[in-house]
Design an enzyme around this catalytic site. Structure first.
Site, PDB file in Angstrom:
ATOM      1  N   ASP A   1       0.829  -1.204   0.000  1.00 21.23           N
ATOM      2  CA  ASP A   1       0.000   0.000   0.000  1.00 21.23           C
ATOM      3  C   ASP A   1       0.869   1.262   0.000  1.00 21.23           C
ATOM      4  O   ASP A   1       1.920   1.296   0.639  1.00 21.23           O
ATOM      5  CB  ASP A   1      -0.872  -0.027   1.269  1.00 21.23           C
TER       6      ASP A   1
ATOM      7  N   GLU B   1       1.473  -0.386  -4.889  1.00 25.54           N
ATOM      8  CA  GLU B   1       0.458   0.598  -5.243  1.00 25.54           C
ATOM      9  C   GLU B   1       1.143   1.922  -5.558  1.00 25.54           C
ATOM     10  O   GLU B   1       1.580   2.638  -4.650  1.00 25.54           O
ATOM     11  CB  GLU B   1      -0.558   0.803  -4.113  1.00 25.54           C
TER      12      GLU B   1
END
Ligand SMILES: *[C@@H]1O[C@H](CO)[C@@H](O)[C@H](O)[C@H]1NC(C)=O
Ligand SMILES: *[C@@H]1O[C@H](CO)[C@@H](O)[C@H](O)[C@H]1NC(C)=O
Ligand SMILES: *[C@@H]1O[C@H](CO)[C@@H](O)[C@H](O)[C@H]1NC(C)=O
Ligand SMILES: *[C@@H]1O[C@H](CO)[C@@H](O)[C@H](O)[C@H]1NC(C)=O
Ligand SMILES: *[C@@H]1O[C@H](CO)[C@@H](O)[C@H](O)[C@H]1NC(C)=O
Length: 514
Positions: free
Chosen positions: A214, A250
Protein backbone atom coordinates in the site's frame (compact mmCIF):
# COMPACT_ATOMS: atom_id res chain seq x y z
CA UNK A 1 19.97 -24.42 -28.16
CA UNK A 2 17.53 -26.73 -26.47
CA UNK A 3 19.41 -26.57 -23.14
CA UNK A 4 19.54 -22.81 -23.39
CA UNK A 5 15.80 -22.56 -23.88
CA UNK A 6 15.24 -24.82 -20.92
CA UNK A 7 17.71 -22.97 -18.73
CA UNK A 8 16.48 -19.49 -19.47
CA UNK A 9 13.12 -19.65 -17.69
CA UNK A 10 14.78 -21.28 -14.68
CA UNK A 11 17.31 -18.46 -14.43
CA UNK A 12 14.59 -15.87 -14.89
CA UNK A 13 12.53 -17.65 -12.26
CA UNK A 14 15.30 -17.25 -9.75
CA UNK A 15 16.29 -13.68 -10.54
CA UNK A 16 12.88 -12.18 -11.16
CA UNK A 17 10.75 -14.03 -8.66
CA UNK A 18 8.99 -10.96 -7.32
CA UNK A 19 7.09 -10.57 -10.64
CA UNK A 20 5.77 -14.14 -10.59
CA UNK A 21 2.31 -14.47 -9.10
CA UNK A 22 2.89 -17.83 -7.35
CA UNK A 23 -0.57 -18.87 -8.49
CA UNK A 24 -0.90 -22.56 -9.38
CA UNK A 25 -0.26 -23.47 -13.05
CA UNK A 26 -3.43 -22.79 -15.05
CA UNK A 27 -4.73 -20.27 -12.51
CA UNK A 28 -4.08 -16.80 -13.84
CA UNK A 29 -6.22 -14.25 -11.97
CA UNK A 30 -6.77 -13.16 -8.38
CA UNK A 31 -9.79 -11.55 -6.74
CA UNK A 32 -9.87 -8.81 -4.10
CA UNK A 33 -12.40 -9.92 -1.48
CA UNK A 34 -12.60 -6.42 -0.03
CA UNK A 35 -13.43 -6.35 3.70
CA UNK A 36 -14.44 -10.02 3.84
CA UNK A 37 -14.07 -11.96 7.08
CA UNK A 38 -11.40 -14.66 7.16
CA UNK A 39 -13.98 -17.36 7.92
CA UNK A 40 -15.95 -16.38 4.79
CA UNK A 41 -12.81 -16.32 2.63
CA UNK A 42 -11.86 -19.82 3.77
CA UNK A 43 -15.30 -21.07 2.73
CA UNK A 44 -15.16 -19.17 -0.57
CA UNK A 45 -11.80 -20.73 -1.46
CA UNK A 46 -13.21 -24.21 -0.94
CA UNK A 47 -16.72 -23.85 -2.34
CA UNK A 48 -16.18 -21.41 -5.23
CA UNK A 49 -12.72 -20.06 -6.02
CA UNK A 50 -10.88 -23.38 -6.31
CA UNK A 51 -13.53 -25.12 -8.44
CA UNK A 52 -13.72 -22.11 -10.78
CA UNK A 53 -10.00 -21.67 -11.40
CA UNK A 54 -9.26 -18.53 -9.36
CA UNK A 55 -5.59 -18.32 -8.43
CA UNK A 56 -5.73 -16.25 -5.27
CA UNK A 57 -7.33 -13.68 -3.03
CA UNK A 58 -6.13 -10.21 -2.13
CA UNK A 59 -7.32 -9.68 1.44
CA UNK A 60 -7.88 -6.47 3.40
CA UNK A 61 -5.09 -5.48 5.81
CA UNK A 62 -4.97 -8.17 8.55
CA UNK A 63 -3.11 -6.15 11.20
CA UNK A 64 -4.47 -4.24 14.16
CA UNK A 65 -5.80 -0.80 13.22
CA UNK A 66 -7.44 2.29 14.66
CA UNK A 67 -11.16 1.97 15.41
CA UNK A 68 -12.83 4.99 13.78
CA UNK A 69 -16.32 5.80 15.06
CA UNK A 70 -16.95 9.16 13.35
CA UNK A 71 -17.82 8.40 10.62
CA UNK A 72 -18.94 4.96 11.77
CA UNK A 73 -16.36 2.23 11.03
CA UNK A 74 -15.29 3.48 7.57
CA UNK A 75 -13.39 1.05 5.31
CA UNK A 76 -10.37 3.35 5.52
CA UNK A 77 -9.81 2.73 9.22
CA UNK A 78 -7.95 -0.40 8.10
CA UNK A 79 -5.36 1.83 6.46
CA UNK A 80 -4.45 3.24 9.90
CA UNK A 81 -2.22 0.64 11.60
CA UNK A 82 -1.70 0.52 15.37
CA UNK A 83 0.38 -2.67 15.50
CA UNK A 84 1.29 -5.73 13.45
CA UNK A 85 -0.82 -8.11 15.54
CA UNK A 86 -3.12 -10.16 13.30
CA UNK A 87 -6.33 -8.76 14.70
CA UNK A 88 -8.85 -6.79 12.68
CA UNK A 89 -12.53 -6.60 11.78
CA UNK A 90 -11.97 -9.54 9.43
CA UNK A 91 -10.96 -11.79 12.29
CA UNK A 92 -8.30 -12.91 14.73
CA UNK A 93 -5.05 -14.78 14.18
CA UNK A 94 -6.58 -18.24 14.64
CA UNK A 95 -9.15 -17.49 11.92
CA UNK A 96 -6.44 -15.97 9.72
CA UNK A 97 -4.23 -19.06 9.99
CA UNK A 98 -7.20 -21.32 9.29
CA UNK A 99 -8.05 -19.31 6.15
CA UNK A 100 -4.49 -19.39 4.80
CA UNK A 101 -4.21 -23.13 5.41
CA UNK A 102 -7.58 -24.02 3.91
CA UNK A 103 -7.16 -21.78 0.86
CA UNK A 104 -3.62 -23.04 0.20
CA UNK A 105 -4.83 -26.63 0.58
CA UNK A 106 -7.25 -26.14 -2.34
CA UNK A 107 -4.63 -24.28 -4.44
CA UNK A 108 -5.90 -20.72 -3.87
CA UNK A 109 -3.23 -18.40 -2.48
CA UNK A 110 -3.47 -15.39 -0.18
CA UNK A 111 -2.03 -11.94 -1.01
CA UNK A 112 -1.84 -9.50 1.89
CA UNK A 113 -2.49 -5.78 1.63
CA UNK A 114 0.57 -4.54 3.57
CA UNK A 115 0.18 -1.06 5.07
CA UNK A 116 3.75 -0.16 6.03
CA UNK A 117 4.25 3.43 4.88
CA UNK A 118 2.60 4.88 7.96
CA UNK A 119 0.68 4.29 11.17
CA UNK A 120 -2.61 5.98 12.12
CA UNK A 121 -3.69 9.60 11.56
CA UNK A 122 -1.95 12.26 13.64
CA UNK A 123 -5.35 13.48 14.82
CA UNK A 124 -6.31 10.28 16.64
CA UNK A 125 -6.80 11.33 20.25
CA UNK A 126 -7.47 10.13 23.77
CA UNK A 127 -10.41 7.81 23.96
CA UNK A 128 -9.62 6.34 20.56
CA UNK A 129 -8.89 2.67 20.65
CA UNK A 130 -7.60 -0.09 18.43
CA UNK A 131 -9.11 -3.29 17.09
CA UNK A 132 -7.15 -5.46 19.55
CA UNK A 133 -6.99 -3.01 22.43
CA UNK A 134 -3.28 -2.22 22.08
CA UNK A 135 -2.27 1.04 23.75
CA UNK A 136 -0.90 3.86 21.59
CA UNK A 137 -0.30 7.59 21.84
CA UNK A 138 -0.01 9.09 18.38
CA UNK A 139 0.86 12.57 19.74
CA UNK A 140 4.03 11.05 21.26
CA UNK A 141 4.44 8.71 18.26
CA UNK A 142 4.30 5.88 20.76
CA UNK A 143 3.16 2.48 19.43
CA UNK A 144 4.49 0.09 22.10
CA UNK A 145 2.83 -2.98 20.57
CA UNK A 146 5.33 -2.87 17.65
CA UNK A 147 7.26 -1.05 19.28
CA UNK A 148 7.76 2.25 17.44
CA UNK A 149 8.63 5.53 19.15
CA UNK A 150 9.22 9.10 18.01
CA UNK A 151 12.63 8.13 16.55
CA UNK A 152 10.93 5.90 14.03
CA UNK A 153 8.96 8.60 12.21
CA UNK A 154 9.86 11.15 9.55
CA UNK A 155 8.62 14.23 11.44
CA UNK A 156 12.09 15.83 11.48
CA UNK A 157 12.88 14.81 7.91
CA UNK A 158 9.74 16.34 6.40
CA UNK A 159 10.24 20.01 5.57
CA UNK A 160 6.66 21.21 5.09
CA UNK A 161 5.01 23.60 7.56
CA UNK A 162 2.02 21.34 8.17
CA UNK A 163 4.02 18.11 8.26
CA UNK A 164 1.75 16.79 5.51
CA UNK A 165 2.46 16.41 1.79
CA UNK A 166 1.76 19.88 0.42
CA UNK A 167 3.17 19.67 -3.10
CA UNK A 168 2.70 16.50 -5.15
CA UNK A 169 5.18 17.88 -7.69
CA UNK A 170 7.90 17.54 -5.09
CA UNK A 171 8.98 13.90 -4.75
CA UNK A 172 10.58 14.65 -1.38
CA UNK A 173 7.25 15.82 0.05
CA UNK A 174 5.55 12.76 -1.40
CA UNK A 175 7.99 10.37 0.33
CA UNK A 176 9.03 12.14 3.54
CA UNK A 177 5.83 13.86 4.66
CA UNK A 178 2.51 12.64 5.96
CA UNK A 179 -0.06 11.32 3.50
CA UNK A 180 -3.39 12.87 4.61
CA UNK A 181 -2.04 13.26 8.17
CA UNK A 182 -0.98 9.61 8.61
CA UNK A 183 2.20 9.52 10.72
CA UNK A 184 4.99 8.63 8.31
CA UNK A 185 7.38 5.80 9.17
CA UNK A 186 11.13 6.45 8.81
CA UNK A 187 11.82 3.61 6.40
CA UNK A 188 15.33 4.95 5.95
CA UNK A 189 16.11 3.43 9.37
CA UNK A 190 17.20 -0.18 9.58
CA UNK A 191 15.13 -0.68 12.75
CA UNK A 192 11.90 0.31 10.96
CA UNK A 193 12.78 -1.83 7.92
CA UNK A 194 13.39 -4.77 10.26
CA UNK A 195 10.03 -4.35 12.02
CA UNK A 196 8.21 -4.21 8.66
CA UNK A 197 10.09 -7.29 7.45
CA UNK A 198 9.37 -9.09 10.73
CA UNK A 199 5.64 -8.51 10.17
CA UNK A 200 5.79 -9.68 6.56
CA UNK A 201 7.93 -12.72 7.49
CA UNK A 202 5.40 -13.67 10.15
CA UNK A 203 2.75 -13.78 7.40
CA UNK A 204 5.09 -15.67 5.05
CA UNK A 205 5.60 -18.34 7.72
CA UNK A 206 1.82 -18.68 8.04
CA UNK A 207 1.73 -19.34 4.27
CA UNK A 208 0.87 -16.19 2.32
CA UNK A 209 2.07 -15.97 -1.32
CA UNK A 210 2.73 -12.26 -1.71
CA UNK A 211 1.90 -8.68 -0.91
CA UNK A 212 0.21 -5.59 -2.26
CA UNK A 213 2.41 -2.80 -0.88
CA UNK A 214 0.00 0.00 0.00
CA UNK A 215 1.05 3.63 -0.65
CA UNK A 216 4.32 2.59 -2.33
CA UNK A 217 4.47 5.94 -4.08
CA UNK A 218 4.93 7.49 -0.64
CA UNK A 219 8.03 5.42 0.11
CA UNK A 220 11.45 5.71 -1.53
CA UNK A 221 11.93 2.76 -3.92
CA UNK A 222 15.26 1.99 -2.23
CA UNK A 223 13.62 1.76 1.19
CA UNK A 224 11.15 -0.78 -0.20
CA UNK A 225 14.07 -2.74 -1.71
CA UNK A 226 15.70 -2.72 1.74
CA UNK A 227 12.79 -4.28 3.62
CA UNK A 228 11.96 -6.70 0.80
CA UNK A 229 15.55 -7.96 0.85
CA UNK A 230 14.96 -9.07 4.46
CA UNK A 231 12.06 -11.34 3.48
CA UNK A 232 12.24 -15.11 3.81
CA UNK A 233 11.40 -17.60 1.09
CA UNK A 234 7.79 -18.80 1.03
CA UNK A 235 6.57 -21.63 3.24
CA UNK A 236 7.63 -24.96 1.65
CA UNK A 237 4.47 -26.68 2.89
CA UNK A 238 2.75 -25.12 -0.16
CA UNK A 239 5.46 -23.48 -2.30
CA UNK A 240 8.51 -24.97 -3.95
CA UNK A 241 11.89 -24.52 -2.30
CA UNK A 242 13.32 -21.04 -2.93
CA UNK A 243 10.00 -19.38 -3.88
CA UNK A 244 9.88 -15.64 -3.24
CA UNK A 245 6.90 -13.41 -2.44
CA UNK A 246 4.91 -11.95 -5.32
CA UNK A 247 5.15 -8.17 -4.94
CA UNK A 248 2.85 -5.54 -6.42
CA UNK A 249 3.24 -1.96 -5.38
CA UNK A 250 0.46 0.60 -5.24
CA UNK A 251 1.79 3.51 -7.28
CA UNK A 252 -0.82 5.84 -8.75
CA UNK A 253 0.82 7.20 -11.88
CA UNK A 254 -1.55 8.63 -14.46
CA UNK A 255 1.28 10.71 -15.93
CA UNK A 256 2.05 14.33 -15.14
CA UNK A 257 3.71 13.79 -11.76
CA UNK A 258 7.41 13.43 -10.98
CA UNK A 259 6.98 10.10 -9.15
CA UNK A 260 6.64 7.41 -11.82
CA UNK A 261 5.81 3.71 -11.78
CA UNK A 262 9.06 2.80 -13.50
CA UNK A 263 11.09 3.83 -10.43
CA UNK A 264 9.51 0.84 -8.66
CA UNK A 265 9.95 -1.87 -11.32
CA UNK A 266 13.09 -3.19 -9.60
CA UNK A 267 11.05 -4.25 -6.56
CA UNK A 268 8.18 -6.03 -8.27
CA UNK A 269 5.08 -5.33 -10.28
CA UNK A 270 3.20 -2.04 -10.05
CA UNK A 271 -0.53 -1.31 -10.12
CA UNK A 272 -1.25 0.12 -13.60
CA UNK A 273 -3.88 2.79 -12.87
CA UNK A 274 -3.86 3.97 -16.48
CA UNK A 275 -5.44 0.64 -17.43
CA UNK A 276 -8.87 1.10 -15.82
CA UNK A 277 -8.87 4.83 -16.46
CA UNK A 278 -8.27 4.46 -20.21
CA UNK A 279 -10.40 1.34 -20.64
CA UNK A 280 -13.27 3.10 -18.86
CA UNK A 281 -12.89 6.13 -21.12
CA UNK A 282 -12.98 3.91 -24.21
CA UNK A 283 -15.91 1.71 -23.17
CA UNK A 284 -17.93 4.73 -22.00
CA UNK A 285 -17.02 6.35 -25.35
CA UNK A 286 -15.89 9.57 -23.66
CA UNK A 287 -13.81 12.11 -25.59
CA UNK A 288 -14.79 10.51 -28.92
CA UNK A 289 -13.14 7.19 -27.97
CA UNK A 290 -14.27 3.87 -29.50
CA UNK A 291 -13.40 0.24 -28.90
CA UNK A 292 -11.58 0.08 -32.25
CA UNK A 293 -8.90 2.11 -30.44
CA UNK A 294 -8.14 -0.98 -28.35
CA UNK A 295 -6.39 -2.63 -31.31
CA UNK A 296 -2.94 -1.70 -30.00
CA UNK A 297 -3.82 -1.93 -26.30
CA UNK A 298 -0.74 -2.36 -24.15
CA UNK A 299 2.71 -0.87 -24.04
CA UNK A 300 2.29 0.76 -27.45
CA UNK A 301 -0.83 2.56 -26.21
CA UNK A 302 1.10 4.10 -23.32
CA UNK A 303 0.82 1.44 -20.61
CA UNK A 304 3.83 0.11 -18.68
CA UNK A 305 5.52 -3.14 -19.82
CA UNK A 306 3.07 -6.05 -19.50
CA UNK A 307 5.36 -8.12 -17.28
CA UNK A 308 5.51 -5.30 -14.71
CA UNK A 309 1.77 -4.53 -14.63
CA UNK A 310 -0.91 -5.56 -12.14
CA UNK A 311 -4.17 -4.67 -13.90
CA UNK A 312 -7.78 -4.12 -12.82
CA UNK A 313 -10.88 -2.33 -14.08
CA UNK A 314 -11.58 -0.74 -10.68
CA UNK A 315 -10.20 -1.07 -7.16
CA UNK A 316 -11.54 -0.37 -3.67
CA UNK A 317 -10.36 3.24 -3.87
CA UNK A 318 -11.37 4.41 -7.32
CA UNK A 319 -14.73 2.60 -7.35
CA UNK A 320 -15.82 5.24 -4.80
CA UNK A 321 -13.94 8.22 -6.22
CA UNK A 322 -10.77 7.88 -4.12
CA UNK A 323 -7.29 7.44 -5.53
CA UNK A 324 -7.28 8.09 -9.23
CA UNK A 325 -9.18 7.81 -12.45
CA UNK A 326 -12.22 9.86 -11.62
CA UNK A 327 -15.39 9.70 -13.65
CA UNK A 328 -14.17 7.27 -16.29
CA UNK A 329 -13.77 4.30 -13.89
CA UNK A 330 -16.30 1.52 -14.51
CA UNK A 331 -17.77 -0.32 -11.52
CA UNK A 332 -20.58 -2.73 -10.62
CA UNK A 333 -22.92 0.29 -10.47
CA UNK A 334 -22.90 0.25 -14.30
CA UNK A 335 -23.13 -3.50 -14.86
CA UNK A 336 -23.56 -3.61 -18.64
CA UNK A 337 -20.39 -1.66 -19.40
CA UNK A 338 -18.56 -3.11 -16.40
CA UNK A 339 -19.00 -6.69 -17.62
CA UNK A 340 -17.65 -5.68 -21.04
CA UNK A 341 -14.60 -4.05 -19.45
CA UNK A 342 -13.82 -7.03 -17.22
CA UNK A 343 -14.50 -9.34 -20.19
CA UNK A 344 -12.04 -7.40 -22.33
CA UNK A 345 -9.40 -7.44 -19.59
CA UNK A 346 -9.71 -11.19 -19.08
CA UNK A 347 -9.64 -11.95 -22.82
CA UNK A 348 -6.56 -9.78 -23.44
CA UNK A 349 -3.00 -10.97 -22.76
CA UNK A 350 -1.74 -7.75 -21.11
CA UNK A 351 -0.65 -7.69 -17.44
CA UNK A 352 -1.49 -9.80 -14.40
CA UNK A 353 -5.22 -9.50 -13.70
CA UNK A 354 -7.10 -8.76 -10.48
CA UNK A 355 -10.90 -8.88 -10.20
CA UNK A 356 -12.72 -6.59 -7.75
CA UNK A 357 -15.37 -7.98 -5.40
CA UNK A 358 -17.36 -5.31 -3.57
CA UNK A 359 -20.09 -4.62 -1.04
CA UNK A 360 -23.05 -2.27 -1.58
CA UNK A 361 -23.07 1.14 0.04
CA UNK A 362 -25.68 3.93 -0.07
CA UNK A 363 -23.95 5.84 -2.84
CA UNK A 364 -24.92 9.51 -2.79
CA UNK A 365 -23.30 11.62 -5.47
CA UNK A 366 -23.48 15.36 -4.96
CA UNK A 367 -21.64 17.77 -7.25
CA UNK A 368 -19.70 14.84 -8.71
CA UNK A 369 -18.55 13.52 -5.33
CA UNK A 370 -19.92 10.52 -3.44
CA UNK A 371 -20.57 11.81 0.07
CA UNK A 372 -20.99 8.20 1.25
CA UNK A 373 -17.53 7.25 -0.01
CA UNK A 374 -16.41 6.36 3.54
CA UNK A 375 -19.08 3.67 4.10
CA UNK A 376 -17.67 0.47 5.56
CA UNK A 377 -18.69 -3.12 4.86
CA UNK A 378 -22.09 -4.58 5.80
CA UNK A 379 -21.97 -4.73 9.59
CA UNK A 380 -23.96 -5.35 12.72
CA UNK A 381 -24.68 -2.64 15.30
CA UNK A 382 -21.66 -3.72 17.37
CA UNK A 383 -19.44 -3.02 14.34
CA UNK A 384 -18.75 -6.67 13.49
CA UNK A 385 -18.71 -7.42 9.76
CA UNK A 386 -21.68 -9.37 8.47
CA UNK A 387 -21.19 -12.77 6.94
CA UNK A 388 -21.45 -13.23 3.18
CA UNK A 389 -24.57 -15.26 2.45
CA UNK A 390 -25.08 -17.18 -0.79
CA UNK A 391 -28.40 -17.35 -2.67
CA UNK A 392 -29.72 -20.51 -4.31
CA UNK A 393 -28.64 -19.06 -7.70
CA UNK A 394 -25.04 -18.64 -6.41
CA UNK A 395 -25.15 -14.83 -6.14
CA UNK A 396 -24.26 -13.15 -2.84
CA UNK A 397 -26.56 -11.47 -0.36
CA UNK A 398 -26.48 -9.63 2.98
CA UNK A 399 -25.03 -6.52 1.31
CA UNK A 400 -22.26 -8.20 -0.69
CA UNK A 401 -22.04 -7.65 -4.47
CA UNK A 402 -19.59 -10.45 -5.37
CA UNK A 403 -18.81 -9.42 -8.94
CA UNK A 404 -16.55 -12.49 -9.09
CA UNK A 405 -19.68 -14.66 -8.85
CA UNK A 406 -21.45 -12.95 -11.75
CA UNK A 407 -21.46 -15.82 -14.23
CA UNK A 408 -20.10 -13.65 -17.07
CA UNK A 409 -17.08 -12.65 -14.97
CA UNK A 410 -16.56 -16.12 -13.49
CA UNK A 411 -16.64 -17.63 -16.99
CA UNK A 412 -14.16 -15.05 -18.27
CA UNK A 413 -11.75 -15.96 -15.45
CA UNK A 414 -11.92 -19.51 -16.83
CA UNK A 415 -11.45 -18.15 -20.40
CA UNK A 416 -8.32 -16.31 -19.18
CA UNK A 417 -6.93 -19.57 -17.79
CA UNK A 418 -7.75 -21.52 -20.98
CA UNK A 419 -6.07 -19.03 -23.36
CA UNK A 420 -3.04 -18.37 -21.14
CA UNK A 421 0.14 -18.03 -23.20
CA UNK A 422 -1.67 -17.82 -26.53
CA UNK A 423 -0.95 -14.92 -28.89
CA UNK A 424 -3.32 -12.01 -29.55
CA UNK A 425 -4.74 -12.84 -33.02
CA UNK A 426 -7.48 -12.22 -35.61
CA UNK A 427 -8.31 -8.66 -34.54
CA UNK A 428 -11.35 -7.20 -36.27
CA UNK A 429 -13.16 -3.90 -35.84
CA UNK A 430 -15.70 -1.86 -37.76
CA UNK A 431 -13.84 1.40 -37.07
CA UNK A 432 -16.34 2.01 -34.30
CA UNK A 433 -17.12 0.02 -31.13
CA UNK A 434 -17.72 -3.39 -32.66
CA UNK A 435 -14.48 -5.34 -32.13
CA UNK A 436 -13.30 -8.94 -31.90
CA UNK A 437 -10.09 -10.85 -31.32
CA UNK A 438 -8.80 -14.33 -30.74
CA UNK A 439 -6.16 -15.96 -28.57
CA UNK A 440 -4.34 -18.29 -30.91
CA UNK A 441 -6.39 -21.41 -31.52
CA UNK A 442 -7.95 -21.53 -28.03
CA UNK A 443 -10.43 -18.69 -27.64
CA UNK A 444 -12.33 -15.89 -29.38
CA UNK A 445 -14.35 -12.90 -28.14
CA UNK A 446 -16.54 -10.30 -29.89
CA UNK A 447 -18.09 -7.10 -28.53
CA UNK A 448 -20.88 -4.86 -29.80
CA UNK A 449 -20.70 -1.54 -27.97
CA UNK A 450 -22.27 0.39 -30.88
CA UNK A 451 -25.85 1.55 -31.24
CA UNK A 452 -26.24 -0.67 -34.32
CA UNK A 453 -26.87 -4.42 -34.37
CA UNK A 454 -23.87 -6.52 -35.30
CA UNK A 455 -23.96 -9.23 -37.92
CA UNK A 456 -20.63 -10.43 -39.24
CA UNK A 457 -18.63 -13.51 -40.28
CA UNK A 458 -15.15 -13.64 -38.76
CA UNK A 459 -12.09 -15.87 -38.60
CA UNK A 460 -11.92 -17.27 -35.05
CA UNK A 461 -8.75 -19.36 -35.28
CA UNK A 462 -10.66 -22.27 -33.69
CA UNK A 463 -11.19 -25.79 -35.01
CA UNK A 464 -14.54 -26.57 -36.63
CA UNK A 465 -17.31 -27.44 -34.19
CA UNK A 466 -20.12 -26.12 -32.05
CA UNK A 467 -19.06 -23.97 -29.09
CA UNK A 468 -21.07 -22.62 -26.15
CA UNK A 469 -20.97 -18.87 -25.56
CA UNK A 470 -19.81 -18.33 -21.96
CA UNK A 471 -21.51 -14.95 -21.59
CA UNK A 472 -25.17 -15.82 -22.30
CA UNK A 473 -24.66 -19.19 -20.62
CA UNK A 474 -22.07 -21.95 -20.63
CA UNK A 475 -21.46 -25.57 -21.48
CA UNK A 476 -23.23 -27.98 -19.18
CA UNK A 477 -22.81 -31.67 -19.89
CA UNK A 478 -23.27 -31.97 -23.63
CA UNK A 479 -25.33 -28.87 -24.27
CA UNK A 480 -25.14 -25.08 -24.07
CA UNK A 481 -27.30 -23.20 -21.56
CA UNK A 482 -26.93 -20.06 -23.68
CA UNK A 483 -26.08 -19.27 -27.29
CA UNK A 484 -24.28 -21.74 -29.58
CA UNK A 485 -21.66 -20.65 -32.10
CA UNK A 486 -20.86 -22.82 -35.09
CA UNK A 487 -17.24 -22.63 -36.25
CA UNK A 488 -17.00 -23.80 -39.86
CA UNK A 489 -14.25 -25.90 -41.46
CA UNK A 490 -12.31 -22.77 -42.47
CA UNK A 491 -12.33 -21.41 -38.88
CA UNK A 492 -14.94 -18.73 -39.56
CA UNK A 493 -18.17 -18.24 -37.64
CA UNK A 494 -21.23 -16.00 -38.00
CA UNK A 495 -21.98 -13.66 -35.10
CA UNK A 496 -25.11 -11.63 -34.38
CA UNK A 497 -25.26 -9.32 -31.36
CA UNK A 498 -28.13 -6.92 -30.84
CA UNK A 499 -27.18 -3.46 -29.64
CA UNK A 500 -29.98 -3.65 -27.09
CA UNK A 501 -28.99 -6.76 -25.22
CA UNK A 502 -27.80 -6.58 -21.60
CA UNK A 503 -24.72 -8.67 -22.36
CA UNK A 504 -23.48 -7.37 -25.69
CA UNK A 505 -20.51 -9.66 -26.07
CA UNK A 506 -19.91 -13.31 -26.94
CA UNK A 507 -16.95 -15.48 -25.92
CA UNK A 508 -16.04 -19.05 -26.85
CA UNK A 509 -13.04 -21.22 -26.02
CA UNK A 510 -11.83 -24.76 -26.60
CA UNK A 511 -13.25 -26.10 -23.34
CA UNK A 512 -16.77 -25.11 -24.38
CA UNK A 513 -16.75 -27.16 -27.61
CA UNK A 514 -19.56 -29.70 -27.65
C1 LIG B 1 6.47 22.05 -5.99
O1 LIG B 1 7.66 21.33 -6.19
C2 LIG B 1 8.25 21.51 -7.45
C3 LIG B 1 9.45 20.54 -7.55
O2 LIG B 1 10.33 20.72 -6.49
C4 LIG B 1 8.65 22.97 -7.62
O3 LIG B 1 9.19 23.16 -8.91
C5 LIG B 1 7.42 23.84 -7.43
O4 LIG B 1 7.79 25.19 -7.46
C6 LIG B 1 6.76 23.55 -6.10
N1 LIG B 1 5.50 24.28 -5.99
C7 LIG B 1 5.23 25.06 -4.96
C8 LIG B 1 3.89 25.73 -4.99
O5 LIG B 1 6.02 25.22 -4.06
C1 LIG C 1 -30.55 -14.57 -7.58
O1 LIG C 1 -31.37 -14.72 -6.44
C2 LIG C 1 -31.59 -13.53 -5.70
C3 LIG C 1 -32.34 -13.86 -4.41
O2 LIG C 1 -33.42 -14.70 -4.67
C4 LIG C 1 -32.31 -12.52 -6.57
O3 LIG C 1 -32.55 -11.32 -5.86
C5 LIG C 1 -31.45 -12.24 -7.78
O4 LIG C 1 -32.11 -11.36 -8.67
C6 LIG C 1 -31.07 -13.51 -8.53
N1 LIG C 1 -30.08 -13.15 -9.52
C7 LIG C 1 -29.98 -13.76 -10.69
C8 LIG C 1 -28.89 -13.29 -11.60
O5 LIG C 1 -30.70 -14.68 -11.01
C1 LIG D 1 -12.83 5.72 -39.01
O1 LIG D 1 -13.50 6.62 -38.14
C2 LIG D 1 -12.91 7.89 -38.04
C3 LIG D 1 -13.71 8.68 -37.02
O2 LIG D 1 -13.73 8.02 -35.81
C4 LIG D 1 -12.88 8.57 -39.39
O3 LIG D 1 -12.20 9.80 -39.30
C5 LIG D 1 -12.15 7.68 -40.39
O4 LIG D 1 -12.23 8.24 -41.67
C6 LIG D 1 -12.76 6.29 -40.41
N1 LIG D 1 -11.98 5.40 -41.24
C7 LIG D 1 -12.52 4.60 -42.13
C8 LIG D 1 -11.57 3.75 -42.91
O5 LIG D 1 -13.72 4.52 -42.29
C1 LIG E 1 -20.02 -1.32 -37.59
O1 LIG E 1 -20.29 -2.59 -38.16
C2 LIG E 1 -21.66 -2.86 -38.45
C3 LIG E 1 -21.75 -4.25 -39.03
O2 LIG E 1 -21.36 -5.22 -38.14
C4 LIG E 1 -22.25 -1.81 -39.37
O3 LIG E 1 -23.63 -2.01 -39.47
C5 LIG E 1 -21.99 -0.42 -38.81
O4 LIG E 1 -22.45 0.55 -39.71
C6 LIG E 1 -20.53 -0.25 -38.53
N1 LIG E 1 -20.25 1.06 -38.03
C7 LIG E 1 -19.32 1.84 -38.56
C8 LIG E 1 -19.17 3.18 -37.96
O5 LIG E 1 -18.63 1.48 -39.50
C1 LIG F 1 -31.60 -5.47 -33.67
O1 LIG F 1 -31.75 -6.77 -33.14
C2 LIG F 1 -32.89 -6.89 -32.29
C3 LIG F 1 -32.84 -8.25 -31.65
O2 LIG F 1 -32.48 -9.24 -32.55
C4 LIG F 1 -34.16 -6.64 -33.12
O3 LIG F 1 -35.29 -6.73 -32.28
C5 LIG F 1 -34.07 -5.26 -33.73
O4 LIG F 1 -35.17 -5.05 -34.59
C6 LIG F 1 -32.79 -5.09 -34.52
N1 LIG F 1 -32.66 -3.71 -34.96
C7 LIG F 1 -32.42 -3.37 -36.23
C8 LIG F 1 -32.31 -1.91 -36.53
O5 LIG F 1 -32.27 -4.22 -37.10
Amino acid sequence: MRTLLLLLPTLLGVCWAQYISNTKPGRTAIVHLFEWRWTDIALECERYLAPNGFGGVQISPPNENLVVVDPWRPWWERYQPISYKICSRSGNEIEFRDMVTRCNNVGVHIYVDAVVNHMCGSGAGFGDHSTCGSYFNVGKRDFPAVPYSAWDFNDKKCKTTSGDIENYSDPIHVRDCRLVGLVDLALGKDYVRSKVAEYMNYLIDIGVAGFRIDASKHMWPGDITAFLSKLKNLNTQWFSEGSRSFIYQEVIDLGGEPVTSSEYFGNGRVTEFKYGTKLGTIIRKLNGEKMANLKNWGESSGLMPSDRALVFVDNHDNQRGHGAGGASILTFWIPRLYKMAVGFMLAHPYGFTRIMSSYWWPRNIQNGKDISDWFGPPSNSDGSIRSVTINANATCDNGWVCEHRWHQIRNMVIFHNVVDGQPFTNWWDNNSSQVAFGRGNRGFIIFNNDDKNLSVTLQTGLLAGIYCDVISGQKEGNHCTGMQIQVKGDGTADFQISSRTEDSFVAIHVDTKL
